[in-house]
Design an enzyme around this catalytic site. Structure first.
Site, PDB file in Angstrom:
ATOM      1  N   ARG A 233       4.404  -1.236   3.853  1.00  0.00           N
ATOM      2  CA  ARG A 233       5.412  -0.286   4.344  1.00  0.00           C
ATOM      3  C   ARG A 233       6.364  -1.047   5.263  1.00  0.00           C
ATOM      4  NH1 ARG A 233       4.262   2.408   0.711  1.00  0.00           N
ATOM      5  NH2 ARG A 233       3.467   4.551   0.670  1.00  0.00           N
ATOM      6  N   ASP A 257       8.792  -5.929  -0.566  1.00  0.00           N
ATOM      7  CA  ASP A 257       8.947  -4.859  -1.561  1.00  0.00           C
ATOM      8  C   ASP A 257       9.270  -3.544  -0.852  1.00  0.00           C
ATOM      9  OD1 ASP A 257       8.865  -3.848  -4.246  1.00  0.00           O
ATOM     10  OD2 ASP A 257       6.949  -2.895  -3.776  1.00  0.00           O
ATOM     11  N   GLU A 262      14.383   1.963   4.036  1.00  0.00           N
ATOM     12  CA  GLU A 262      14.568   2.012   2.574  1.00  0.00           C
ATOM     13  C   GLU A 262      14.927   3.398   2.062  1.00  0.00           C
ATOM     14  OE1 GLU A 262      10.570   0.711   1.284  1.00  0.00           O
ATOM     15  OE2 GLU A 262      10.357   2.684   0.377  1.00  0.00           O
ATOM     16  N   HIS A 294      10.804  -1.572  -3.751  1.00  0.00           N
ATOM     17  CA  HIS A 294       9.582  -0.752  -3.798  1.00  0.00           C
ATOM     18  C   HIS A 294       9.127  -0.517  -5.243  1.00  0.00           C
ATOM     19  CE1 HIS A 294       7.240   2.188  -1.073  1.00  0.00           C
ATOM     20  NE2 HIS A 294       6.494   1.838  -2.113  1.00  0.00           N
TER      21      HIS A 294
HETATM   22  P1  NAI Z   1      -6.696   1.206   1.573  1.00  0.00           P
HETATM   23  O1  NAI Z   1      -6.863   2.422   2.429  1.00  0.00           O
HETATM   24  O2  NAI Z   1      -7.640   0.976   0.439  1.00  0.00           O
HETATM   25  O3  NAI Z   1      -6.687  -0.103   2.485  1.00  0.00           O
HETATM   26  C1  NAI Z   1      -6.002  -0.194   3.694  1.00  0.00           C
HETATM   27  C2  NAI Z   1      -6.830  -1.063   4.620  1.00  0.00           C
HETATM   28  O4  NAI Z   1      -6.085  -1.266   5.826  1.00  0.00           O
HETATM   29  C3  NAI Z   1      -8.171  -0.414   5.013  1.00  0.00           C
HETATM   30  O5  NAI Z   1      -9.229  -1.316   4.763  1.00  0.00           O
HETATM   31  C4  NAI Z   1      -7.997  -0.108   6.494  1.00  0.00           C
HETATM   32  O6  NAI Z   1      -9.216  -0.211   7.230  1.00  0.00           O
HETATM   33  C5  NAI Z   1      -7.014  -1.202   6.895  1.00  0.00           C
HETATM   34  N1  NAI Z   1      -6.344  -0.933   8.160  1.00  0.00           N
HETATM   35  C6  NAI Z   1      -5.958   0.256   8.668  1.00  0.00           C
HETATM   36  N2  NAI Z   1      -5.407   0.082   9.886  1.00  0.00           N
HETATM   37  C7  NAI Z   1      -5.458  -1.257  10.134  1.00  0.00           C
HETATM   38  C8  NAI Z   1      -5.061  -2.055  11.231  1.00  0.00           C
HETATM   39  N3  NAI Z   1      -4.517  -1.512  12.338  1.00  0.00           N
HETATM   40  N4  NAI Z   1      -5.241  -3.384  11.153  1.00  0.00           N
HETATM   41  C9  NAI Z   1      -5.817  -3.937  10.051  1.00  0.00           C
HETATM   42  N5  NAI Z   1      -6.238  -3.226   8.990  1.00  0.00           N
HETATM   43  C10 NAI Z   1      -6.043  -1.899   9.034  1.00  0.00           C
HETATM   44  O7  NAI Z   1      -5.175   1.282   1.038  1.00  0.00           O
HETATM   45  P2  NAI Z   1      -4.547   0.493  -0.193  1.00  0.00           P
HETATM   46  O8  NAI Z   1      -4.639   1.320  -1.417  1.00  0.00           O
HETATM   47  O9  NAI Z   1      -5.058  -0.890  -0.226  1.00  0.00           O
HETATM   48  O10 NAI Z   1      -3.004   0.489   0.227  1.00  0.00           O
HETATM   49  C11 NAI Z   1      -2.529  -0.244   1.346  1.00  0.00           C
HETATM   50  C12 NAI Z   1      -1.083   0.117   1.597  1.00  0.00           C
HETATM   51  O11 NAI Z   1      -0.262  -0.353   0.530  1.00  0.00           O
HETATM   52  C13 NAI Z   1      -0.788   1.634   1.636  1.00  0.00           C
HETATM   53  O12 NAI Z   1      -1.032   2.162   2.925  1.00  0.00           O
HETATM   54  C14 NAI Z   1       0.653   1.699   1.279  1.00  0.00           C
HETATM   55  O13 NAI Z   1       1.422   1.664   2.470  1.00  0.00           O
HETATM   56  C15 NAI Z   1       0.926   0.404   0.490  1.00  0.00           C
HETATM   57  N6  NAI Z   1       1.281   0.658  -0.919  1.00  0.00           N
HETATM   58  C16 NAI Z   1       2.435   0.101  -1.411  1.00  0.00           C
HETATM   59  C17 NAI Z   1       2.813   0.302  -2.733  1.00  0.00           C
HETATM   60  C18 NAI Z   1       4.042  -0.309  -3.320  1.00  0.00           C
HETATM   61  O14 NAI Z   1       4.490   0.141  -4.394  1.00  0.00           O
HETATM   62  N7  NAI Z   1       4.615  -1.333  -2.735  1.00  0.00           N
HETATM   63  C19 NAI Z   1       2.017   1.165  -3.595  1.00  0.00           C
HETATM   64  C20 NAI Z   1       0.790   1.638  -3.012  1.00  0.00           C
HETATM   65  C21 NAI Z   1       0.458   1.415  -1.699  1.00  0.00           C
END
Ligand code: NAI
Length: 320
Positions: A233, A257, A262, A294
């Protein structure tokens, strides 16, 4: 038949939703959801939104007055909603927590390789019959130390690919992922990750804790020439601090990305308009910066899964 209004709906949304839907009357609206456009959902049983729709308290109050209290996010991150307001107004929310972490992980690798081997420059050169290699010198990923912040689904999928490249893997997360540890990831604190990693990739959500995580102080701890990738993000980066660091050459390569502002740029063809965002325009001027709009999630497999899960979420929400 229940009516669902989809905001920020593009032609590909219509294609995929029409292909998989046989239950709902789907109303596609090109406009982003804001307090001004919320009224377009009048008469709907639920709405379906995407990453840059604006679910502020004001928008939610209008939806509530229209008798709409069910929202299906056709994405994973739900940082664009005022959760406190949604809760107090009694909204039911469902998202697509996991669709294809590999789609974003592979895009992350695409950005890293584009930067490390300068494909963005090579593509243009060869198109113009310029076969000179001067200026295209790259670097191997093999043997490099990569730091992943957020080792959840996407972070883990990225780590698996990087392991195949022969990288040394560092991770940082609030909760350790046993599967990452099995891969050989070393969990370290942020300062250690910043100071040791040649490549840093962000895969944590945008929260109060991670807002502008990569700021002047964090950048000062990173290795000169570091490669920084953000497919998570935009708000994770303090973009003016990033630009200052690019100007001194401290950041060697930047792949994005996502971008904090955005919502005013991405997902639309603006090639015939003047872009007034000077920060974004400055980012585009650097030869060592690659930006995509994105599109990490944008694969056939991911879109199919997003649409199927969203339709099933709507089914569950509207059954209750
Ligand atoms: P997830 O929930 O499986 O993993 C996120 C990880 O970040 C978790 O292990 C969590 O404990 C950790 N986390 C939370 N707060 C933290 C902090 N302060 N410091 C370090 N780690 C922390 O989520 P997933 O599916 O891996 O997605 C991650 C991010 O990717 C989403 O939140 C979203 O913003 C982004 N995303 C981007 C996309 C794109 O098209 N570019 C598409 C899908 C998601």
């Amino acid at each position: 038949m229940k009516t669902i209004t989809l905001f920020s709906a593009k032609s590909y949304d219509k294609t995929f939703f029409d292909l998989h839907n046989n239950k709902f009357n789907l109303q596609y609206i090109d406009a982003r959801l804001t307090a001004e456009t919320a009224v377009l959902a009048k008469g709907s049983d639920a709405i379906c939104v995407f990453v840059n729709d604006e679910l502020s308290q004001k928008t939610l109050i209008i939806l509530n007055e229209l008798g709409i209290n069910k929202i299906a996010f056709r994405c994973a991150g739900i940082n664009n909603i005022d959760l406190t307001a949604a809760k107090s107004l009694g909204f039911t929310l469902m998202n697509v927590p996991a669709y294809s972490p590999e789609a974003i992980a592979e895009h992350t690798l695409g950005l890293i390789l584009t930067l490390s081997r300068k494909y963005h420059k090579a593509y243009n050169r060869v198109k113009e019959d310029n076969f000179s290699l001067t200026g295209l010198l790259g670097f191997n990923l093999h043997g490099k130390t990569v730091g992943i912040i957020g080792t959840g689904k996407i972070g883990l999928a990225t780590l698996k690919i990087l392991k195949g490249f022969g990288c040394k893997l560092l991770g940082h997360d609030l909760i350790k992922n046993a599967k990452a540890e099995e891969l050989g990831v070393d969990y370290v604190d942020l300062d250690t990750l910043y100071s040791q990693a040649d490549i840093i990739s962000l895969h944590c959500p945008l929260t109060d804790l991670t807002h502008h995580l990569i700021n002047k102080k964090a950048l000062s701890l990173m290795k000169p020439g570091v490669t920084l990738i953000n497919t998570s993000r935009g708000g994770l980066l303090d973009t003016p601090a990033i630009i200052a660091s690019l100007k001194t050459g401290h950041i060697g390569y930047l792949g994005l990305d996502v971008y904090e502002q955005e919502d005013k740029l991405f997902f639309e063809d603006r090639s015939n308009t003047i872009i007034n965002d000077d920060v974004f325009q400055r980012l585009l001027t650097f030869p060592n910066v690659v930006i995509t709009g994105h599109q990490g999630f944008f694969t056939e497999e991911a879109l199919t899964c997003i649409v199927q899960t969203t339709l099933s979420n709507l089914d569950k929400m509207l059954a209750s």
